[in-house]
Design an enzyme around this catalytic site. Sequence first.
Site, PDB file in Angstrom:
ATOM      1  N   HIS A  61       0.644  -1.241  -0.202  1.00  0.00           N
ATOM      2  CA  HIS A  61      -0.035   0.069   0.089  1.00  0.00           C
ATOM      3  C   HIS A  61       0.854   0.985  -0.138  1.00  0.00           C
ATOM      4  O   HIS A  61       2.008   1.443   0.565  1.00  0.00           O
ATOM      5  CB  HIS A  61      -1.033   0.164   1.067  1.00  0.00           C
ATOM      6  CG  HIS A  61      -0.472   0.068   2.407  1.00  0.00           C
ATOM      7  ND1 HIS A  61      -0.224   1.184   3.370  1.00  0.00           N
ATOM      8  CD2 HIS A  61      -0.246  -0.924   3.271  1.00  0.00           C
ATOM      9  CE1 HIS A  61       0.073   0.818   4.317  1.00  0.00           C
ATOM     10  NE2 HIS A  61       0.227  -0.525   4.489  1.00  0.00           N
ATOM     11  N   ASP A 176       5.961   1.296   7.145  1.00  0.00           N
ATOM     12  CA  ASP A 176       4.523   0.792   6.755  1.00  0.00           C
ATOM     13  C   ASP A 176       3.903   1.925   5.775  1.00  0.00           C
ATOM     14  O   ASP A 176       3.227   2.845   6.322  1.00  0.00           O
ATOM     15  CB  ASP A 176       3.780   0.563   7.991  1.00  0.00           C
ATOM     16  CG  ASP A 176       2.369   0.131   8.136  1.00  0.00           C
ATOM     17  OD1 ASP A 176       2.121  -0.171   7.172  1.00  0.00           O
ATOM     18  OD2 ASP A 176       1.821   0.151   9.017  1.00  0.00           O
ATOM     19  N   GLU A 208      -5.138   1.826   2.499  1.00  0.00           N
ATOM     20  CA  GLU A 208      -5.228   0.484   3.365  1.00  0.00           C
ATOM     21  C   GLU A 208      -5.384   0.724   4.887  1.00  0.00           C
ATOM     22  O   GLU A 208      -6.061   0.055   5.616  1.00  0.00           O
ATOM     23  CB  GLU A 208      -3.512  -0.171   3.241  1.00  0.00           C
ATOM     24  CG  GLU A 208      -3.712  -1.532   3.618  1.00  0.00           C
ATOM     25  CD  GLU A 208      -3.190  -1.590   5.270  1.00  0.00           C
ATOM     26  OE1 GLU A 208      -3.043  -2.684   5.872  1.00  0.00           O
ATOM     27  OE2 GLU A 208      -2.722  -0.301   5.827  1.00  0.00           O
ATOM     28  N   GLU A 209      -4.819   1.949   5.350  1.00  0.00           N
ATOM     29  CA  GLU A 209      -4.851   2.158   6.674  1.00  0.00           C
ATOM     30  C   GLU A 209      -6.200   2.671   6.955  1.00  0.00           C
ATOM     31  O   GLU A 209      -6.518   2.964   8.394  1.00  0.00           O
ATOM     32  CB  GLU A 209      -3.785   3.541   6.815  1.00  0.00           C
ATOM     33  CG  GLU A 209      -2.341   3.213   6.689  1.00  0.00           C
ATOM     34  CD  GLU A 209      -1.921   1.795   7.752  1.00  0.00           C
ATOM     35  OE1 GLU A 209      -2.693   1.547   8.599  1.00  0.00           O
ATOM     36  OE2 GLU A 209      -0.754   1.571   7.691  1.00  0.00           O
ATOM     37  N   ASP A 231       3.793  -6.094   3.505  1.00  0.00           N
ATOM     38  CA  ASP A 231       3.673  -5.282   4.621  1.00  0.00           C
ATOM     39  C   ASP A 231       4.813  -5.346   5.411  1.00  0.00           C
ATOM     40  O   ASP A 231       5.774  -5.959   5.455  1.00  0.00           O
ATOM     41  CB  ASP A 231       2.304  -5.377   5.042  1.00  0.00           C
ATOM     42  CG  ASP A 231       1.768  -3.979   5.472  1.00  0.00           C
ATOM     43  OD1 ASP A 231       2.218  -3.133   6.007  1.00  0.00           O
ATOM     44  OD2 ASP A 231       0.384  -3.905   5.110  1.00  0.00           O
ATOM     45  N   HIS A 322       3.232   2.730  13.184  1.00  0.00           N
ATOM     46  CA  HIS A 322       2.289   3.533  13.399  1.00  0.00           C
ATOM     47  C   HIS A 322       2.819   4.743  14.308  1.00  0.00           C
ATOM     48  O   HIS A 322       1.963   5.378  15.251  1.00  0.00           O
ATOM     49  CB  HIS A 322       1.116   2.859  14.006  1.00  0.00           C
ATOM     50  CG  HIS A 322       0.089   2.116  12.917  1.00  0.00           C
ATOM     51  ND1 HIS A 322      -1.157   2.386  12.803  1.00  0.00           N
ATOM     52  CD2 HIS A 322       0.499   1.440  11.854  1.00  0.00           C
ATOM     53  CE1 HIS A 322      -1.675   1.709  11.803  1.00  0.00           C
ATOM     54  NE2 HIS A 322      -0.485   1.223  11.166  1.00  0.00           N
TER      55      HIS A 322
END
Length: 352
Positions: A61, A176, A208-209, A231, A322
């Site tokens: 992504h 990510d 995607e998130e 990922d 994240h």
Amino acid sequence: MRELLRELVLADAPPGRENEVREIVIRELEPLVDELHVDTLGNVIGTRTGRTEKTIMLIAHQDEDWALLLTYISNEGYLRFNRLIGHRWNILGQRITIHGQQGKTPGVVGLSAPHIIPLNEYQQGYEPDFDKMFIDCGAQSAEEARAMGLEIGQYVTAEKHLQELTNERLLGNCFDDRVGLVAMIETFRRIRSETLPMRVVGVASVQEELGTRGAGPAAFGVEPDFVIALDVSPTGDHPNIKAGLVPARLGDGPVLLKADQFHVTSPLMNSWIITVAEQHGLSLQEVALRAPIHFGTDAAAVEVVKSGSKATSLLVPTRYFHTTNELIQYSDLEATVHLLVECIRSLDQLGE
């Protein structure tokens, strides 16, 4: 590969506004495929033809894993926001970029000096609610903020950085899923002159998130038979992680995800990848994540599109994702690419 990773990490791509990363992906992927197009949502889809119409899809992504959204401009020029994605404990004091009408505007998520926080709050562990957080971009009034091109609904991303640490470890933002994009593009680069057993499609998905929103529409058009989502994987090799909860470690190679909160991955795909790794003496970490870990990839969304596909996830171990400071070991990314390339070369071994 390092320079591509750096360029992608330093680009901004909040969910739904991935254009900076998309331009890089198109530039890098287009010379490596037979056909490339961008769908309505912004998914980049590149295709290499093969000897059969069977299709394997590699998907990573474009969007990043830390972003805010402006919700209010005060009379004094301060900006309120909602969290789109990212660790809530990694917002205060961050240097940020607002994506406004006149380009990028720098700012900071304000954090009061400890000297002026009420002593009882400070001693209890000061953590303000979201409705008390604000961005300071230097404006002294709402009119000045709007004159700078700032409006409600605009995206906010963290200031980007990438640093090399010892032991081939890299510290930066949004690995990510920049590492997944690099792995996908580099795999296509290494197989570009080879005849392929089946059609190989690379997808750089969007949003995607926000709930794997781009993966389903991409798969609807591609109709893959097999899928590998690329990922990042959480790791359990740092303090304060319960023993056995996350067995993946930096430096031990890619992670084959057998199950997560949303998905039990394809036994057929997993067995094939394990066999290829063993045949070539490549490291592979096999992981099945369980509660209380909240984690998933595009694989779950893709697998149930149309008549379905067999899907799994191959991940690069990553610490602290994240947040605005994530950490990988470069050798794990290289090992992921090596394994992917050998898997593509061994597609004839992939059964029904």
